[in-house]
Write a protein that holds these residues in place. Structure first.
Motif, PDB file in Angstrom:
ATOM      1  N   ILE A 160       0.834  -1.204   0.000  1.00 37.83           N
ATOM      2  CA  ILE A 160       0.000   0.000   0.000  1.00 37.83           C
ATOM      3  C   ILE A 160       0.867   1.252   0.000  1.00 37.83           C
ATOM      4  O   ILE A 160       1.726   1.434   0.862  1.00 37.83           O
ATOM      5  N   VAL A 161       0.618   2.156  -0.957  1.00 33.95           N
ATOM      6  CA  VAL A 161       1.362   3.417  -1.024  1.00 33.95           C
ATOM      7  C   VAL A 161       0.443   4.630  -0.909  1.00 33.95           C
ATOM      8  O   VAL A 161       0.919   5.769  -0.833  1.00 33.95           O
ATOM      9  N   GLY A 162      -0.864   4.422  -0.885  1.00 37.27           N
ATOM     10  CA  GLY A 162      -1.775   5.554  -0.754  1.00 37.27           C
ATOM     11  C   GLY A 162      -3.170   5.117  -0.343  1.00 37.27           C
ATOM     12  O   GLY A 162      -3.592   3.995  -0.649  1.00 37.27           O
ATOM     13  N   LEU A 163      -3.884   5.999   0.374  1.00 35.36           N
ATOM     14  CA  LEU A 163      -5.232   5.698   0.851  1.00 35.36           C
ATOM     15  C   LEU A 163      -6.082   6.963   0.861  1.00 35.36           C
ATOM     16  O   LEU A 163      -5.563   8.074   1.053  1.00 35.36           O
ATOM     17  N   ARG A 164      -7.375   6.795   0.671  1.00 29.96           N
ATOM     18  CA  ARG A 164      -8.382   7.820   0.957  1.00 29.96           C
ATOM     19  C   ARG A 164      -9.250   7.255   2.080  1.00 29.96           C
ATOM     20  O   ARG A 164      -9.799   6.147   1.942  1.00 29.96           O
ATOM     21  N   VAL A 165      -9.387   8.008   3.178  1.00 33.91           N
ATOM     22  CA  VAL A 165     -10.066   7.517   4.377  1.00 33.91           C
ATOM     23  C   VAL A 165     -11.031   8.578   4.889  1.00 33.91           C
ATOM     24  O   VAL A 165     -10.679   9.765   4.984  1.00 33.91           O
ATOM     25  N   ASP A 176      -0.355   9.389   1.530  1.00 31.50           N
ATOM     26  CA  ASP A 176       0.560   8.740   0.598  1.00 31.50           C
ATOM     27  C   ASP A 176       1.961   8.786   1.183  1.00 31.50           C
ATOM     28  O   ASP A 176       2.225   9.462   2.187  1.00 31.50           O
ATOM     29  N   GLU A 177       2.858   8.056   0.563  1.00 26.55           N
ATOM     30  CA  GLU A 177       4.218   7.927   1.105  1.00 26.55           C
ATOM     31  C   GLU A 177       4.993   9.237   1.054  1.00 26.55           C
ATOM     32  O   GLU A 177       5.839   9.495   1.919  1.00 26.55           O
ATOM     33  N   LYS A 178       4.720  10.101   0.089  1.00 30.94           N
ATOM     34  CA  LYS A 178       5.506  11.318  -0.079  1.00 30.94           C
ATOM     35  C   LYS A 178       5.153  12.390   0.939  1.00 30.94           C
ATOM     36  O   LYS A 178       6.024  13.105   1.440  1.00 30.94           O
ATOM     37  N   HIS A 179       3.852  12.514   1.257  1.00 30.78           N
ATOM     38  CA  HIS A 179       3.423  13.655   2.062  1.00 30.78           C
ATOM     39  C   HIS A 179       3.157  13.310   3.527  1.00 30.78           C
ATOM     40  O   HIS A 179       3.305  14.175   4.391  1.00 30.78           O
ATOM     41  N   ASN A 180       2.706  12.120   3.809  1.00 27.74           N
ATOM     42  CA  ASN A 180       2.464  11.741   5.211  1.00 27.74           C
ATOM     43  C   ASN A 180       2.771  10.257   5.397  1.00 27.74           C
ATOM     44  O   ASN A 180       1.944   9.489   5.859  1.00 27.74           O
ATOM     45  N   GLY A 181       3.997   9.910   5.018  1.00 30.96           N
ATOM     46  CA  GLY A 181       4.423   8.515   5.050  1.00 30.96           C
ATOM     47  C   GLY A 181       4.397   7.888   6.426  1.00 30.96           C
ATOM     48  O   GLY A 181       4.092   6.699   6.566  1.00 30.96           O
ATOM     49  N   GLU A 182       4.706   8.679   7.453  1.00 26.68           N
ATOM     50  CA  GLU A 182       4.710   8.114   8.806  1.00 26.68           C
ATOM     51  C   GLU A 182       3.305   7.718   9.227  1.00 26.68           C
ATOM     52  O   GLU A 182       3.092   6.649   9.805  1.00 26.68           O
ATOM     53  N   GLU A 183       2.340   8.567   8.933  1.00 27.33           N
ATOM     54  CA  GLU A 183       0.966   8.247   9.311  1.00 27.33           C
ATOM     55  C   GLU A 183       0.419   7.075   8.495  1.00 27.33           C
ATOM     56  O   GLU A 183      -0.389   6.284   8.986  1.00 27.33           O
ATOM     57  N   LEU A 184       0.889   6.944   7.258  1.00 26.92           N
ATOM     58  CA  LEU A 184       0.462   5.816   6.435  1.00 26.92           C
ATOM     59  C   LEU A 184       0.826   4.489   7.087  1.00 26.92           C
ATOM     60  O   LEU A 184       0.128   3.485   6.912  1.00 26.92           O
ATOM     61  N   LYS A 185       1.897   4.481   7.873  1.00 26.06           N
ATOM     62  CA  LYS A 185       2.309   3.254   8.571  1.00 26.06           C
ATOM     63  C   LYS A 185       1.249   2.804   9.571  1.00 26.06           C
ATOM     64  O   LYS A 185       1.147   1.612   9.875  1.00 26.06           O
ATOM     65  N   ALA A 186       0.479   3.740  10.099  1.00 25.11           N
ATOM     66  CA  ALA A 186      -0.609   3.379  11.013  1.00 25.11           C
ATOM     67  C   ALA A 186      -1.815   2.863  10.259  1.00 25.11           C
ATOM     68  O   ALA A 186      -2.497   1.937  10.701  1.00 25.11           O
TER      69      ALA A 186
END
Length: 480
Positions: A160-165, A176-186
């Motif tokens: 997974i490299v991007g989500l809409r939630v 997404d990984e470029k703009h909020n990669g740390e939060e994407l890990k959650a």
């Protein structure tokens, strides 16, 4: 708007007049009753529904295909609360776009694994890794940690490299990984606790072909010797799964009899693209004519997983799946098997049929609630995890036998958890213990901080999430 087949207004009117919707998981031992079943037409309709329900504090649970063994996806039963309670399906969110420049696919939350595979194949693309079955909703499978096998292969969520939630107020968050990669890990493995995922973007690759080699091995009751030999094979092969040892229930002696042979398979990339024949045998799911030595070639998804027609086990079965550093594999596998056999006198319910122990490996990752997170590993460990799965399969569906076997399944983690740094697969017999969860998932506090932001009124939680994750602010979620 919502789907014409199930208008939102009609659903809510039915709820007012006492209509209800009962949900079951795939084998009907987990169930709940909601006020209604909501199927929004698109993301905007989903957001509108959430905005309407937020002032009421309604309980909301998104479900996929119910392919789970525990109560992770159980809704809040309407007999337990005065607040509205809804099951939401995002099945209508079926948009899809392919970007071959950056090798990603973006799709709505309604896609199942099986249908996505067909779309990728038609466009000359492949997943790198999947679970052994394709019957799940992709978002549901990936965000609960579903995986295949491979020491350099991650679980499905690692793609997974991007989500809409959407949060509980209907607000959209784009990750997404470029703009909020740390939060994407959650959010990669979010267990449904962080909101409604309406869209996902994953990495893919050009069509990949694999050679699958299957070998038959002799079993032995000298478990230490057998598992030491398997540990060596895991060092030699990157992608490998062991189906076995197998045990058959002897109704006369009331014991498990070890079958003399079992089998394993390993996969390796190949340039061979002629006859594609792995789909002739569905042994990716442990069914078919599996105990024979053969080599087959196929596109990677057909080599490592099986479509719905290849799912041969329809009977009730209980299952555990535990992850631990692979350095402990041989010792842990032997002790798991010895412990299982020592509990045989308890397994006297009718219709036991077969017990299969399966073994896999998996690459560790940097995802907050991944069962193979590497946050608490000591430096000398490789970051690769061994996986032990035990399946207790019935000859006929019988709830007494199922519940008995599930009770035993719950005891493996307390017995071995601290010894081998074990993490259970979410939704597969995970005992509710937030202290243990925090130890194995050190990023849990950061996850819970995001959960409070996304769900301030505790509308997305259920009893499992509250107890398993220790969401203390939601302890009174049924009434507050």
């Amino acid at each position: 708007m919502v789907s014409p087949k199930l208008p939102l207004l009609l659903v809510l009117l039915h709820a007012v007049f006492g209509s209800a919707y009962r949900w079951y998981n795939w084998q009907f031992e987990v169930t709940c009753q909601s006020d209604a079943y909501i199927v929004p037409e698109d993301e905007a309709a989903t957001a509108k529904f959430l905005k309407e329900q937020y002032p009421r504090g309604s309980h909301i649970k998104v479900v996929g295909n119910g392919h789970g063994f525990g109560n992770l996806t159980t809704c809040v039963d309407n007999s337990l609360t005065e607040k509205p309670t809804y099951i939401v399906s995002l099945d209508n969110l079926k948009h899809l776009s392919i970007n071959k420049e950056d090798m990603t696919v973006t799709f709505g939350a309604g896609w199942d694994v099986y249908d996505l595979i067909k779309e990728l194949k038609a466009n000359g693309l492949s997943f790198d890794h999947l679970g052994v079955e394709r019957v799940q909703n992709f978002v549901g499978a990936s965000t609960t940690g579903t995986h295949g096998s491979g020491s350099s292969t991650g679980n499905m969520a690692s793609q997974i490299v991007g989500l809409r939630v959407l949060d509980s107020q209907g607000n959209l968050r784009v990750l997404d990984e470029k703009h909020n990669g740390e939060e994407l890990k959650a959010f990669r493995i979010s267990l449904g606790a962080l909101g409604l995922i309406t869209e996902m973007t994953i990495r893919v690759q050009p069509t990949l072909h694999m050679k699958k080699t299957t070998k038959v091995l002799n079993a032995t009751s000298d478990y230490s010797k057998m598992y030491q030999e398997l540990a060596q094979l895991y060092r030699e092969h990157d992608r490998m799964t062991v189906w076995g040892p197998h045990f058959d229930w002897d109704a006369d002696t009331q014991s498990w009899a070890l079958e003399p042979t079992y089998f394993l398979s390993w996969w390796e990339p190949t340039d061979y693209t002629d006859v594609q024949n792995c789909t002739l045998n569905y042994c990716a799911n442990g069914c078919g004519d599996c105990k024979k030595e053969y080599i087959c070639y196929d596109e990677v998804t057909d080599a490592i997983s099986c479509p719905p027609q290849g799912v041969c086990t329809r009977e009730f079965y209980a299952e555990i799946e535990h992850f631990f550093p692979i350095e402990y594999y041989a010792e842990a596998a032997a002790n798991y098997t010895i412990f299982q056999q020592s509990q045989t006198p308890r397994m006297d319910a009718p219709y036991n049929h077969q017990m299969v122990i399966q073994h896999r490996s998996l690459k560790g990752d940097d995802t907050y609630l991944s069962p193979v997170n590497t946050y608490n590993l000591s430096p000398e460990l490789s970051g690769v995890f061994g996986v032990i799965e035990i399946d207790w399969i019935q000859e006929y569906n019988n709830f007494t036998t199922l519940w008995q076997n599930q009770e035993l399944a719950m005891e493996f983690l307390p017995h071995f958890g601290e010894i081998y740094n074990v993490r259970p697969h979410w939704n597969k017999m995970s005992p509710p213990n937030p202290t243990y969860t925090l130890e194995k998932f050190p990023k849990l506090p950061e996850f819970l901080a995001i959960q409070e932001r996304q769900d301030p009124k505790c509308q997305f939680v259920n009893d499992f999430l509250v107890r398993q994750l220790g969401i203390t602010r939601c302890q009174d979620f049924l009434s507050s």
